[in-house]
Design an enzyme around this catalytic site. Structure first.
Site, PDB file in Angstrom:
ATOM      1  N   LYS A 167       0.866  -1.171   0.000  1.00  0.00           N
ATOM      2  CA  LYS A 167       0.000   0.000   0.000  1.00  0.00           C
ATOM      3  C   LYS A 167       0.904   1.222   0.000  1.00  0.00           C
ATOM      4  O   LYS A 167       2.045   1.165   0.484  1.00  0.00           O
ATOM      5  CB  LYS A 167      -0.850   0.001   1.290  1.00  0.00           C
ATOM      6  CG  LYS A 167      -2.096   0.828   1.201  1.00  0.00           C
ATOM      7  CD  LYS A 167      -3.262   0.031   0.639  1.00  0.00           C
ATOM      8  CE  LYS A 167      -4.500   0.885   0.522  1.00  0.00           C
ATOM      9  NZ  LYS A 167      -5.647   0.162  -0.022  1.00  0.00           N
TER      10      LYS A 167
ATOM     11  N   GLY B 260     -25.903   1.450   1.843  1.00  0.00           N
ATOM     12  CA  GLY B 260     -25.031   2.122   0.891  1.00  0.00           C
ATOM     13  C   GLY B 260     -25.215   1.593  -0.517  1.00  0.00           C
ATOM     14  O   GLY B 260     -24.761   0.494  -0.843  1.00  0.00           O
ATOM     15  N   VAL B 261     -25.937   2.395  -1.347  1.00  0.00           N
ATOM     16  CA  VAL B 261     -26.127   1.960  -2.735  1.00  0.00           C
ATOM     17  C   VAL B 261     -25.309   2.872  -3.658  1.00  0.00           C
ATOM     18  O   VAL B 261     -25.828   3.587  -4.508  1.00  0.00           O
ATOM     19  CB  VAL B 261     -27.621   1.898  -3.147  1.00  0.00           C
ATOM     20  CG1 VAL B 261     -28.205   0.530  -2.872  1.00  0.00           C
ATOM     21  CG2 VAL B 261     -28.466   2.967  -2.463  1.00  0.00           C
ATOM     22  N   GLY B 262     -23.994   2.845  -3.438  1.00  0.00           N
ATOM     23  CA  GLY B 262     -23.048   3.602  -4.258  1.00  0.00           C
ATOM     24  C   GLY B 262     -22.560   2.741  -5.406  1.00  0.00           C
ATOM     25  O   GLY B 262     -23.297   1.911  -5.953  1.00  0.00           O
ATOM     26  N   ASN B 263     -21.284   2.903  -5.739  1.00  0.00           N
ATOM     27  CA  ASN B 263     -20.729   2.188  -6.893  1.00  0.00           C
ATOM     28  C   ASN B 263     -20.889   0.673  -6.800  1.00  0.00           C
ATOM     29  O   ASN B 263     -21.272   0.030  -7.773  1.00  0.00           O
ATOM     30  CB  ASN B 263     -19.237   2.525  -7.024  1.00  0.00           C
ATOM     31  CG  ASN B 263     -19.043   3.893  -7.612  1.00  0.00           C
ATOM     32  OD1 ASN B 263     -19.773   4.295  -8.517  1.00  0.00           O
ATOM     33  ND2 ASN B 263     -18.087   4.636  -7.080  1.00  0.00           N
ATOM     34  N   VAL B 264     -20.593   0.124  -5.649  1.00  0.00           N
ATOM     35  CA  VAL B 264     -20.698  -1.329  -5.500  1.00  0.00           C
ATOM     36  C   VAL B 264     -22.121  -1.728  -5.091  1.00  0.00           C
ATOM     37  O   VAL B 264     -22.722  -2.623  -5.695  1.00  0.00           O
ATOM     38  CB  VAL B 264     -19.676  -1.865  -4.464  1.00  0.00           C
ATOM     39  CG1 VAL B 264     -19.846  -3.366  -4.281  1.00  0.00           C
ATOM     40  CG2 VAL B 264     -18.257  -1.537  -4.880  1.00  0.00           C
TER      41      VAL B 264
HETATM   42  P1  NAD Z   1     -19.213   4.588  -2.807  1.00  0.00           P
HETATM   43  O1  NAD Z   1     -18.722   5.780  -2.107  1.00  0.00           O
HETATM   44  O2  NAD Z   1     -19.466   4.640  -4.268  1.00  0.00           O
HETATM   45  O3  NAD Z   1     -20.547   4.060  -2.114  1.00  0.00           O
HETATM   46  C1  NAD Z   1     -20.759   4.083  -0.748  1.00  0.00           C
HETATM   47  C2  NAD Z   1     -22.175   4.567  -0.534  1.00  0.00           C
HETATM   48  O4  NAD Z   1     -22.456   4.485   0.852  1.00  0.00           O
HETATM   49  C3  NAD Z   1     -22.386   6.024  -0.961  1.00  0.00           C
HETATM   50  O5  NAD Z   1     -23.502   6.114  -1.814  1.00  0.00           O
HETATM   51  C4  NAD Z   1     -22.584   6.752   0.353  1.00  0.00           C
HETATM   52  O6  NAD Z   1     -23.459   7.847   0.233  1.00  0.00           O
HETATM   53  C5  NAD Z   1     -23.169   5.662   1.221  1.00  0.00           C
HETATM   54  N1  NAD Z   1     -23.003   5.892   2.656  1.00  0.00           N
HETATM   55  C6  NAD Z   1     -21.966   6.450   3.320  1.00  0.00           C
HETATM   56  N2  NAD Z   1     -22.219   6.490   4.643  1.00  0.00           N
HETATM   57  C7  NAD Z   1     -23.422   5.916   4.819  1.00  0.00           C
HETATM   58  C8  NAD Z   1     -24.220   5.647   5.945  1.00  0.00           C
HETATM   59  N3  NAD Z   1     -23.842   6.006   7.169  1.00  0.00           N
HETATM   60  N4  NAD Z   1     -25.410   5.041   5.760  1.00  0.00           N
HETATM   61  C9  NAD Z   1     -25.820   4.703   4.536  1.00  0.00           C
HETATM   62  N5  NAD Z   1     -25.112   4.934   3.411  1.00  0.00           N
HETATM   63  C10 NAD Z   1     -23.925   5.531   3.556  1.00  0.00           C
HETATM   64  O7  NAD Z   1     -18.163   3.434  -2.462  1.00  0.00           O
HETATM   65  P2  NAD Z   1     -18.055   2.012  -3.161  1.00  0.00           P
HETATM   66  O8  NAD Z   1     -16.954   2.052  -4.159  1.00  0.00           O
HETATM   67  O9  NAD Z   1     -19.387   1.535  -3.545  1.00  0.00           O
HETATM   68  O10 NAD Z   1     -17.502   1.147  -1.938  1.00  0.00           O
HETATM   69  C11 NAD Z   1     -18.373   0.731  -0.898  1.00  0.00           C
HETATM   70  C12 NAD Z   1     -17.584   0.000   0.164  1.00  0.00           C
HETATM   71  O11 NAD Z   1     -16.951  -1.137  -0.413  1.00  0.00           O
HETATM   72  C13 NAD Z   1     -16.461   0.827   0.787  1.00  0.00           C
HETATM   73  O12 NAD Z   1     -16.297   0.426   2.132  1.00  0.00           O
HETATM   74  C14 NAD Z   1     -15.241   0.388   0.003  1.00  0.00           C
HETATM   75  O13 NAD Z   1     -14.040   0.549   0.755  1.00  0.00           O
HETATM   76  C15 NAD Z   1     -15.547  -1.082  -0.206  1.00  0.00           C
HETATM   77  N6  NAD Z   1     -14.868  -1.644  -1.378  1.00  0.00           N
HETATM   78  C16 NAD Z   1     -15.081  -1.107  -2.615  1.00  0.00           C
HETATM   79  C17 NAD Z   1     -14.436  -1.660  -3.721  1.00  0.00           C
HETATM   80  C18 NAD Z   1     -14.662  -1.117  -5.109  1.00  0.00           C
HETATM   81  O14 NAD Z   1     -14.277  -1.781  -6.083  1.00  0.00           O
HETATM   82  N7  NAD Z   1     -15.263   0.037  -5.256  1.00  0.00           N
HETATM   83  C19 NAD Z   1     -13.577  -2.767  -3.556  1.00  0.00           C
HETATM   84  C20 NAD Z   1     -13.412  -3.314  -2.280  1.00  0.00           C
HETATM   85  C21 NAD Z   1     -14.058  -2.734  -1.192  1.00  0.00           C
END
Ligand code: NAD
Length: 376
Positions: A105, A210-214
């Site tokens: 890292k 959390g309905v973001g990217n993943v």
């Molecule tokens: P993201 O930021 O796109 O999505 C996260 C979502 O969670 C956002 O929409 C945000 O508004 C919401 N959120 C934040 N705090 C919240 C709360 N208290 N209550 C409800 N919703 C809340 O991130 P992502 O890329 O979707 O990643 C999500 C998680 O998965 C993170 O912990 C990230 O470290 C982990 N992760 C992601 C990847 C990847 O490929 N993107 C890979 C491994 C792990």
């Protein structure tokens, strides 16, 4: 090496100077997060303002791959702690993802919104080159694919930057989220099969925090498989999208963890599985993408005692790193997808061993990873 990967260590690390609040000494070899890391390199460049640390935890299985994080750390000590802890986590993650990669890292100390510049990123690229290929950087909090592309002007030791066909067969700019979401879907299915003995997800109730990217993409897979979705997010528009596009039911943020559902899928924050939330959880499976879901190592056991099957976060969310790995060895989206499917096999092995030994799943995952990367 026995300390579980999610353990949180809060004791003071060094004496602090009351006046400047900075640690007076910064130990490395006696640092609580130091775990026989192979290499730790500190870089500084006055002209560009770069201050960075690269940590290589273990390269027994291959070069160390992990994100390059840029963060406004309150102290150098905080940055050191982060890079030591996160690089170790990558060793475990890659080992359990069956990748010929080690764990590493890097952290750049600074506010990405204020201190990021082309010169700084270029200098980081030069620093990456100096590690001689022992460490390969990918995107992380505070860095983007274009940032990594700037670094790549001076080094090949970056990953996740090329346009390719994503695992869904669609063009992908390097964002690992679709692969991570697919891996979570595959892992969730394996956990459901183990806990409830069913392959069919139709009517299965899943709560997604959390309905973001993943989280959103995972919701889409689940919807296609017939699951009933309950979602929350701090961003209303994300929730609205899931409601209108996927027929999900919106739930208040404070209700999601205790909802009466079959599966809870944390896809937002870390430390959501804690003393406060665990007694409220009604779901019998926890399977989500968020990193470091267990607030403390002991919470692994608390879940087990409550009969809740926990799919260890760094196992189920490995789809992204698998996708990035293939960029370096020849990316063929069907191969990547097949590799991500093996997340189910790894989880099945973890669940089986947990049943046989009576030990919690997170602990089993750590042991299994160590078996893989400690034997050359
Ligand atoms: P993201 O930021 O796109 O999505 C996260 C979502 O969670 C956002 O929409 C945000 O508004 C919401 N959120 C934040 N705090 C919240 C709360 N208290 N209550 C409800 N919703 C809340 O991130 P992502 O890329 O979707 O990643 C999500 C998680 O998965 C993170 O912990 C990230 O470290 C982990 N992760 C992601 C990847 C990847 O490929 N993107 C890979 C491994 C792990």
């Amino acid at each position: 090496m026995n300390a579980p990967i999610n353990s949180t260590i809060n004791q003071p690390l060094t004496d602090t100077n009351e006046q400047n609040k900075e640690p007076m000494n910064m130990s490395v070899f006696s640092h609580p997060e130091f775990d026989n890391h192979e290499q730790l390199t500190f870089f500084s460049d006055e002209k560009s303002g770069l201050k960075a640390i690269i940590a290589v935890h273990n390269t027994n299985l291959g070069p160390a791959l992990g994100g390059c994080r840029m963060w406004h750390y309150a102290s150098d000590e905080e940055a050191l702690r982060d890079v030591l802890r996160l690089s170790r986590g990558m060793t475990y993650k890659s080992a359990l993802a069956n990748l010929k990669l080690g764990g590493g890292k890097s952290v750049i100390i600074g506010d990405p919104r204020q201190h990021k510049s082309e010169a700084l990123l270029e200098m980081m690229g030069r620093c990456l080159e100096r590690t001689g290929g022992q460490y390969i950087a990918a995107e992380d909090s505070g860095t983007s694919v274009p940032d990594l592309q700037v670094m790549s002007r001076f080094t090949n030791n970056v990953a996740g930057i090329t346009e390719r066909t994503g695992i869904d067969g669609l063009p992908c700019n390097g964002d690992p989220s679709p692969a991570t979401a697919y891996g979570c879907f595959v892992g969730l299915k394996a956990a459901v099969k183990h806990q409830f003995g069913r392959d069919d997800l139709s009517g299965l109730k899943v709560a997604i925090q959390g309905v973001g990217n993943v989280g959103y993409r995972l919701a889409k897979h689940l919807r296609q498989a017939g699951a009933e979705l309950f979602v929350t997010d701090i961003h209303e528009e994300q929730v609205r999208l899931a409601v209108t596009e996927l027929g999900a039911t919106a739930v208040a943020q404070e209700e999601i963890l205790g909802l009466d559902v079959d599966v809870l899928s944390p896809c937002a924050l870390g430390a959501v599985l804690n003393d406060f939330s665990i007694p409220q959880i009604k779901a019998k499976v926890i399977a989500g993408a968020a990193n470091n879901q267990l607030a403390l190592a002991k919470h692994d056991q608390l879940l087990q005692q409550r009969g809740i099957l926990y799919a260890p976060d760094y196992v189920i969310n490995a789809g992204g790193i698998i996708d990035i790995y293939y960029e370096r060895v020849g990316h063929e989206h069907t191969k990547v997808r097949a590799h991500i499917d093996t997340i189910a096999d790894t989880l099945q092995e973890i669940f089986r061993r947990a049943d046989d030994s009576g030990r919690p799943t997170g602990e089993i995952a750590n042991t299994l990873a160590e078996e893989r990367f400690m034997t050359r």
